[in-house]
Design a protein around this motif. Structure first.
Motif, PDB file in Angstrom:
ATOM      1  N   PHE A 166      13.750 -14.097   2.832  1.00 20.43           N
ATOM      2  CA  PHE A 166      13.773 -12.706   3.275  1.00 20.43           C
ATOM      3  C   PHE A 166      14.735 -12.529   4.443  1.00 20.43           C
TER       4      PHE A 166
ATOM      5  N   ASP B 179      16.077  -6.567  -0.907  1.00 23.39           N
ATOM      6  CA  ASP B 179      15.288  -7.455  -0.072  1.00 23.39           C
ATOM      7  C   ASP B 179      14.052  -6.754   0.469  1.00 23.39           C
TER       8      ASP B 179
ATOM      9  N   PHE C 118      11.608  -6.497  -2.394  1.00 22.74           N
ATOM     10  CA  PHE C 118      11.045  -7.818  -2.630  1.00 22.74           C
ATOM     11  C   PHE C 118       9.991  -8.160  -1.569  1.00 22.74           C
ATOM     12  N   GLY C 119      10.295  -7.880  -0.316  1.00 23.94           N
ATOM     13  CA  GLY C 119       9.352  -8.148   0.768  1.00 23.94           C
ATOM     14  C   GLY C 119       8.094  -7.301   0.666  1.00 23.94           C
TER      15      GLY C 119
ATOM     16  N   ILE D  84       6.773  -6.007  -2.104  1.00 25.01           N
ATOM     17  CA  ILE D  84       5.987  -6.487  -3.243  1.00 25.01           C
ATOM     18  C   ILE D  84       5.274  -7.782  -2.872  1.00 25.01           C
ATOM     19  N   ARG D  85       5.969  -8.663  -2.215  1.00 23.50           N
ATOM     20  CA  ARG D  85       5.360  -9.935  -1.817  1.00 23.50           C
ATOM     21  C   ARG D  85       4.245  -9.719  -0.804  1.00 23.50           C
TER      22      ARG D  85
ATOM     23  N   HIS E 250       1.225  -8.265  -2.635  1.00 24.88           N
ATOM     24  CA  HIS E 250       0.610  -9.287  -3.473  1.00 24.88           C
ATOM     25  C   HIS E 250      -0.194 -10.264  -2.615  1.00 24.88           C
ATOM     26  N   ARG E 251       0.356 -10.663  -1.500  1.00 25.09           N
ATOM     27  CA  ARG E 251      -0.320 -11.585  -0.594  1.00 25.09           C
ATOM     28  C   ARG E 251      -1.555 -10.918   0.018  1.00 25.09           C
TER      29      ARG E 251
END
Length: 55
Positions: free
Chosen positions: A4, A38, A41-42, A44-45, A48-49
């Motif tokens: 990231f 990015d 992506f961050g 979504i991550r 999810h976490r």
């Protein structure tokens, strides 16, 4: 996390070079696209976490 940060750094470098250099405006566009990808992506991550911890 390292991926990231590296992608954000790459986007900033591409943006600065694209802005500062005459005729390389496409690097600014590529930097903006990398930054947006990015951030998505961050996000979504992170979501999810967050769901894993809540269970």
């Amino acid at each position: 996390m390292i991926l990231f940060l590296l992608l954000i750094l790459a986007a900033l470098v591409l943006g600065i070079v694209g802005f500062a250099t005459h005729g390389l405006f496409y690097l600014l566009i590529i930097g903006a696209v990398v930054l947006l990808a990015d951030l998505v992506f961050g996000a979504i991550r992170f979501r999810h976490r967050g769901h894993r911890i809540a269970r």
